[in-house]
Design an enzyme around this catalytic site. Structure first.
Site, PDB file in Angstrom:
ATOM      1  N   LEU A  46     -22.988 -24.259  18.003  1.00  0.00           N
ATOM      2  CA  LEU A  46     -22.188 -23.139  18.499  1.00  0.00           C
ATOM      3  C   LEU A  46     -21.388 -22.575  17.320  1.00  0.00           C
ATOM      4  CD1 LEU A  46     -21.429 -21.663  21.190  1.00  0.00           C
ATOM      5  CD2 LEU A  46     -19.234 -22.808  20.921  1.00  0.00           C
TER       6      LEU A  46
ATOM      7  N   LYS B   8     -23.403 -19.903  24.299  1.00  0.00           N
ATOM      8  CA  LYS B   8     -22.461 -20.754  25.048  1.00  0.00           C
ATOM      9  C   LYS B   8     -22.857 -20.709  26.516  1.00  0.00           C
ATOM     10  CE  LYS B   8     -17.559 -21.927  24.783  1.00  0.00           C
ATOM     11  NZ  LYS B   8     -17.753 -23.342  24.495  1.00  0.00           N
TER      12      LYS B   8
ATOM     13  N   GLU C  40     -23.062 -31.079  15.045  1.00  0.00           N
ATOM     14  CA  GLU C  40     -21.680 -30.762  15.432  1.00  0.00           C
ATOM     15  C   GLU C  40     -21.211 -31.824  16.418  1.00  0.00           C
ATOM     16  OE1 GLU C  40     -21.379 -27.088  17.712  1.00  0.00           O
ATOM     17  OE2 GLU C  40     -23.320 -27.425  18.661  1.00  0.00           O
TER      18      GLU C  40
ATOM     19  N   TYR D 129     -20.172 -18.988  29.416  1.00  0.00           N
ATOM     20  CA  TYR D 129     -18.747 -19.203  29.650  1.00  0.00           C
ATOM     21  C   TYR D 129     -17.961 -19.138  28.352  1.00  0.00           C
ATOM     22  CZ  TYR D 129     -18.898 -23.906  27.678  1.00  0.00           C
ATOM     23  OH  TYR D 129     -19.018 -24.959  26.810  1.00  0.00           O
TER      24      TYR D 129
HETATM   25  N1  PMP Z   1     -19.448 -26.630  19.508  1.00  0.00           N
HETATM   26  C1  PMP Z   1     -19.605 -26.814  20.814  1.00  0.00           C
HETATM   27  C2  PMP Z   1     -20.859 -27.418  21.301  1.00  0.00           C
HETATM   28  C3  PMP Z   1     -18.579 -26.452  21.708  1.00  0.00           C
HETATM   29  O1  PMP Z   1     -18.729 -26.632  23.024  1.00  0.00           O
HETATM   30  C4  PMP Z   1     -17.365 -25.930  21.188  1.00  0.00           C
HETATM   31  C5  PMP Z   1     -16.241 -25.581  22.117  1.00  0.00           C
HETATM   32  N2  PMP Z   1     -16.263 -24.226  22.479  1.00  0.00           N
HETATM   33  C6  PMP Z   1     -17.259 -25.749  19.799  1.00  0.00           C
HETATM   34  C7  PMP Z   1     -18.319 -26.110  18.988  1.00  0.00           C
HETATM   35  C8  PMP Z   1     -16.012 -25.174  19.188  1.00  0.00           C
HETATM   36  O2  PMP Z   1     -15.990 -23.784  19.350  1.00  0.00           O
HETATM   37  P1  PMP Z   1     -14.617 -22.986  19.443  1.00  0.00           P
HETATM   38  O3  PMP Z   1     -13.885 -23.263  18.169  1.00  0.00           O
HETATM   39  O4  PMP Z   1     -15.031 -21.569  19.542  1.00  0.00           O
HETATM   40  O5  PMP Z   1     -13.909 -23.508  20.632  1.00  0.00           O
END
Ligand code: PMP
Length: 278
Positions: free
Chosen positions: A202, A146, A178, A30
C-alpha cells in the site's frame, strides 16, 4: 452515530444488505483517517487514495472531496469528537447491492458507510517500541489498492499476535514487503530502506510523509527491495501508518533489533512527524 448509505443511524439501526458486494466479494474500498485534536489529518491525501482505489476497481465514485469531507465533519460532530479528542474515522465504499454474480453488474449504486470513534495515540508503544514477527505475505497482487479484502492481512496479524508480537512483517519468498497494516522501514548505516511503491504494498500516506521528513533531516532514503537477511542486520526498524504513526520495532522474532532499544534515527523522525500534526 453511523453514516450508512445516505442516512445517520444509531448502531442498532446500522444495517447493510446481505447481498452488498462488500460482504460477498470484499468488493469495496476504504480509508482510515486520523483525527488529532478534533481535526482530520491529511484529508486530501486519503480522499485522493480512496478515489484512486475506486477507479482501479471500476467502482463508481460520485463524491467530491468537499462532499465527503462534509460527511466526515458531521460524523465527528455527531459523535462528540471535539478539539480535545484524538480519534479515528473509517469510510468505506462498496460497489453496491445486486444478486450474486462474480462479474460486475451494470449500473450499481455505490454504498458509502462511515463511523468515527475516539482513540488515543499509541504513546507507550511509540515510546518503548514493539515486537514484530516475520510472516509470509499471502495477500493478492494488488496491495496498492486499499480494498476490503483484508483476510490475508488479518491472518498475518493474528499469527503475529499468537507469537507475542504487535505487528507482522510480511515477506514474499524472502523479499520483505510491509506490515500487515503498516509500511516498514529499515535503518542501516544511517540510510533508510523501504519497499518501492508498486503493486506489492500500500502506498502509505505516512510512508510518504516520513520520506519527505527524512529529506529535511538529510537522511538518505532508498526505495529498494531487501530480504529477510538484511532485515535481521538492521540497526533500527520502524513501521509507519495512520494509526501506528512512526512505530519503532525493538525485537524481531524474539531477537533484539540493533541494540534492542529505540534508535536515534526513529526518534528524530518521530519528533519531525510530531511537527506535522496540527
Ligand atoms: N500498508 C498497509 C497494508 C496498510 O493497511 C496501511 C494502513 N492504511 C499502511 C500500509 C499504512 O498506510 P497509511 O500510512 O496511509 O495509513
Amino acid at each position: 452515530m453511523y453514516y450508512v448509505d445516505g442516512r445517520w443511524v444509531e448502531a442498532a439501526e446500522a444495517y447493510i444488505h446481505p447481498e452488498d458486494r462488500g460482504y460477498q466479494f470484499g468488493d469495496g474500498i476504504y480509508e482510515v483517517f486520523r483525527i488529532y485534536q478534533g481535526k482530520i489529518y491529511q484529508w486530501e491525501a486519503h480522499y485522493t487514495r480512496l478515489a484512486r482505489s475506486a477507479k482501479e476497481l471500476q467502482i463508481a465514485f460520485p463524491w467530491t472531496s468537499s462532499e465527503l469531507q462534509s460527511i466526515a465533519e458531521q460524523l465527528l460532530d455527531k459523535n462528540s469528537i471535539t478539539e480535545t479528542d484524538d480519534a479515528i474515522l473509517y469510510m468505506q465504499v462498496t460497489r453496491g447491492t445486486a444478486p450474486r454474480q462474480h462479474e460486475f453488474p451494470e449500473g450499481l449504486r455505490p454504498i458509502l458507510s462511515a463511523f468515527a470513534r475516539k482513540k488515543e495515540r499509541p504513546r507507550a508503544e511509540m515510546q518503548n517500541g514493539i515486537a514484530a514477527a516475520l510472516i509470509p505475505d499471502i495477500r493478492w497482487l494488488r496491495c496498492d489498492i486499499k480494498s476490503l479484502n483484508l483476510l490475508g492481512a488479518a491472518m498475518a496479524k493474528q499469527q503475529a499476535k499468537q507469537q507475542g508480537a504487535f505487528e507482522a512483517i510480511l515477506h514474499r519468498d524472502g523479499t520483505v514487503t510491509e506490515g500487515s497494516s503498516s509500511n516498514l522501514f529499515v535503518v542501516k548505516d544511517n540510510v533508510l530502506y523501504t519497499h518501492p511503491a508498486n503493486h506489492l504494498i500500500l502506498h502509505g500516506i505516512t510512508r510518504q510523509i516520513v520520506i519527505a521528513l527524512a529529506g529535511t533531516l538529510s537522511l538518505e532514503v532508498r526505495e529498494e527491495t531487501f530480504d529477510a537477511e538484511f532485515l535481521k542486520q538492521a540497526d533500527e526498524l520502524f513501521f509507519t501508518g495512520t494509526t501506528v504513526e512512526v512505530m519503532p520495532v525493538v525485537s524481531l522474532d524474539g531477537k533484539p533489533v540493533g541494540s534492542g532499544q529505540v534508535g536515534e534515527v526513529v526518534r528524530k523522525l518521530q519528533e519531525a512527524f510530531e511537527g506535522t500534526i496540527g
